[in-house]
Design an enzyme around this catalytic site. Structure first.
Site, short mmCIF file in Angstrom:
data_model
loop_
_atom_site.label_atom_id
_atom_site.label_comp_id
_atom_site.label_asym_id
_atom_site.label_seq_id
_atom_site.Cartn_x
_atom_site.Cartn_y
_atom_site.Cartn_z
N GLY A 71 0.83 -1.20 0.00
CA GLY A 71 0.00 0.00 0.00
C GLY A 71 0.87 1.25 0.00
CG ASN A 151 -4.06 4.67 9.32
OD1 ASN A 151 -4.33 5.71 8.71
ND2 ASN A 151 -2.96 4.54 10.02
CD GLN A 179 -6.91 0.53 8.00
OE1 GLN A 179 -7.84 -0.12 8.48
NE2 GLN A 179 -5.65 0.21 8.20
CB SER A 199 -2.22 -2.77 1.22
OG SER A 199 -1.25 -3.67 1.72
CG HIS A 201 -0.69 -6.32 4.95
ND1 HIS A 201 -0.71 -5.93 6.28
CD2 HIS A 201 -0.18 -5.28 4.27
CE1 HIS A 201 -0.22 -4.71 6.38
NE2 HIS A 201 0.10 -4.28 5.18
CB THR A 237 10.22 -10.93 -12.36
OG1 THR A 237 11.34 -10.75 -13.23
CG2 THR A 237 9.49 -12.21 -12.69
CB CYS A 324 3.96 4.51 11.38
SG CYS A 324 3.18 3.57 10.09
C1 LIG Z 1 -1.54 -0.11 6.17
C2 LIG Z 1 -1.78 1.18 5.48
C3 LIG Z 1 -0.92 1.64 4.47
C4 LIG Z 1 0.35 0.94 4.13
O1 LIG Z 1 0.14 -0.30 3.49
P1 LIG Z 1 1.36 -1.34 3.46
O2 LIG Z 1 0.92 -2.40 2.51
O3 LIG Z 1 1.51 -1.84 4.86
O4 LIG Z 1 2.56 -0.60 2.99
C5 LIG Z 1 -1.24 2.81 3.83
N1 LIG Z 1 -2.35 3.50 4.15
C6 LIG Z 1 -3.20 3.10 5.09
C7 LIG Z 1 -4.43 3.88 5.38
C8 LIG Z 1 -2.95 1.92 5.80
O5 LIG Z 1 -3.79 1.52 6.75
#
Ligand SMILES: *Cc1c(COP(=O)(O)O)cnc(C)c1O
Length: 385
Positions: A71, A151, A179, A199, A201, A237, A324
């Site tokens: 993300g 977030n 989010q 993202s 995960h 790749t 963070c």
């Molecule tokens: C988790 C998050 C990101 C970062 O995503 P990653 O895949 O962990 O780098 C960016 N923006 C928001 C709002 C997030 O919650």
């Protein structure tokens, strides 16, 4: 209880059914998607299918989806890539003061390159005012980036309205939807956006893979140079297994969203109502325009970090805000932007539920939390009640 995981805004586990879909591309189906022989063509087919799935769910076209490594990378590519490519059109960018660090730090970097950035304030509920955006627009504004859902406090911003105004002014609109994707319905046309980050995960897919939607006609400077992958917008790749995992996770999230959200929301409300019976506590964010899984509160006379450690000793995984800011002594920039004092913002606790969170887990938290809060307060020199 062994382990109560209430930090789904930080990351989620990979669903077993998603993992199963990925495994073949680590093993027999390991081919390079750019190779001409059968193994390569099969990898390409899986990658194309993943891209089609993501595009369809977002209401986008196949060629409008770029797979990235996270993300954060999607945010960087959208913001830096657009600004650098379109510099001749103007020098001014608008964002909000409560964005994720990946957006804020991209903006800071652009400021060093000579761009001018306006950081919109938010109200006490953590919402950007559309009028503030409107009055920040200048002759040379080229880009606006406002997150869909925050977030830390879960507030949902008026993206469709902001996007509509941006379009009327010929300003490109990016939204960090990391989010919200998987949790809320996200359609790039209904949201009136030109770029959108997500993202895997955050919705039960693997870490290390994200996507950026880029409306056709929007041009970006790539951040990573090399091969012509992702239509020359992101060299390297293709990680077929991770892209397949992202698409599968998104597909499952979409299919189950309407069953899962009401259940999570009900448990979330039970958790909020229970926490609010503790004295000297305030709910952060907006009660209505809020992600269904988010709880964020501040306890007066308490250090968020010591609260987290004490919860951890009881097997409860929580956060003080964004991953963070955890570990640093600075309180959350989001809570400060919402007008909270440093003292109050220091006592923040974020609990984010997941699709498998149970009522027994919520009951356990509501049993463990009040005595911990009481004990920590009794140790505080500021507390006398
Ligand atoms: C988790 C998050 C990101 C970062 O995503 P990653 O895949 O962990 O780098 C960016 N923006 C928001 C709002 C997030 O919650």
């Amino acid at each position: 209880m062994e382990q109560v995981y209430l930090d789904h805004a930080a990351t989620t586990p990979v669903r077993p059914d998603v993992l199963n879909c990925m495994i073949p591309y680590f093993t027999n189906g390991f081919g390079n998607a750019s190779s001409v022989y059968r193994l390569g063509r099969e990898a390409r087919k899986a990658l194309d299918q993943a891209r089609t799935t993501v595009a369809e769910i977002l209401g986008a076209e196949f060629n409008e989806i770029i797979f990235t490594g996270s993300g954060s990378e999607s945010d960087n590519l959208a913001i830096k890539g657009y600004a650098l490519k379109n510099r001749a059109k103007g020098n001014h960018i608008i964002t909000s003061s409560i964005e994720h660090q990946a957006v804020l730090d991209s903006m800071k970097w652009l400021e060093k390159q000579g761009f001018e950035v306006t950081y919109l304030p938010v109200n006490e509920l953590g919402l950007v005012r559309v009028e503030d955006f409107q009055s920040a627009i200048k002759e040379d504004t080229i880009l606006v980036s406002i997150m869909h859902a925050n977030n830390e406090v879960g507030t949902i911003q008026p993206i469709a309205e902001i996007g509509k105004i941006a379009r009327e002014h010929g300003i490109a609109m990016h939204t960090d939807a990391v989010q919200s994707v998987g949790s809320l319905p996200v359609n790039v046309n209904e949201l009136n956006v030109d770029m959108l980050s997500l993202s895997a995960h955050k919705f039960y897919g693997p870490k290390g893979v994200g996507a950026l939607y880029v409306r056709s006609g929007i041009r970006l400077d790539p951040l990573i140079h090399g091969g012509g992958q992702e239509r020359n917008r992101r060299a390297g790749t293709e990680n077929v297994a991770l892209c397949v995992g992202l698409a599968k996770a998104l597909e499952f999230a979409e299919a189950e969203r309407e069953q899962i959200n009401p259940r999570i929301e009900k448990l979330r409300n039970k958790l909020i109502d229970g926490i609010m019976t503790i004295p000297h506590v305030r709910l952060n964010g907006c009660r209505e325009k809020r992600l269904p899984n988010n709880v964020n509160v501040c306890f007066e006379f308490i250090e968020g970090e010591s609260l987290l450690l004490n919860l951890d000793m009881k097997g409860i995984a929580a956060s003080s805000g964004s991953a963070c800011t955890s570990g640093s002594l600075e309180p959350s920039h989001v809570l400060l932007a919402m007008g909270l004092s440093h003292e109050i913002a220091h006592g923040s606790l974020r609990l984010t539920l997941g699709k498998d969170t149970t009522e027994a887990e919520i009951d356990y938290v509501l049993e463990q939390l009040p005595p911990i809060v009481q004990r920590l307060r009794e140790m505080s020199p500021l507390y006398n009640g």
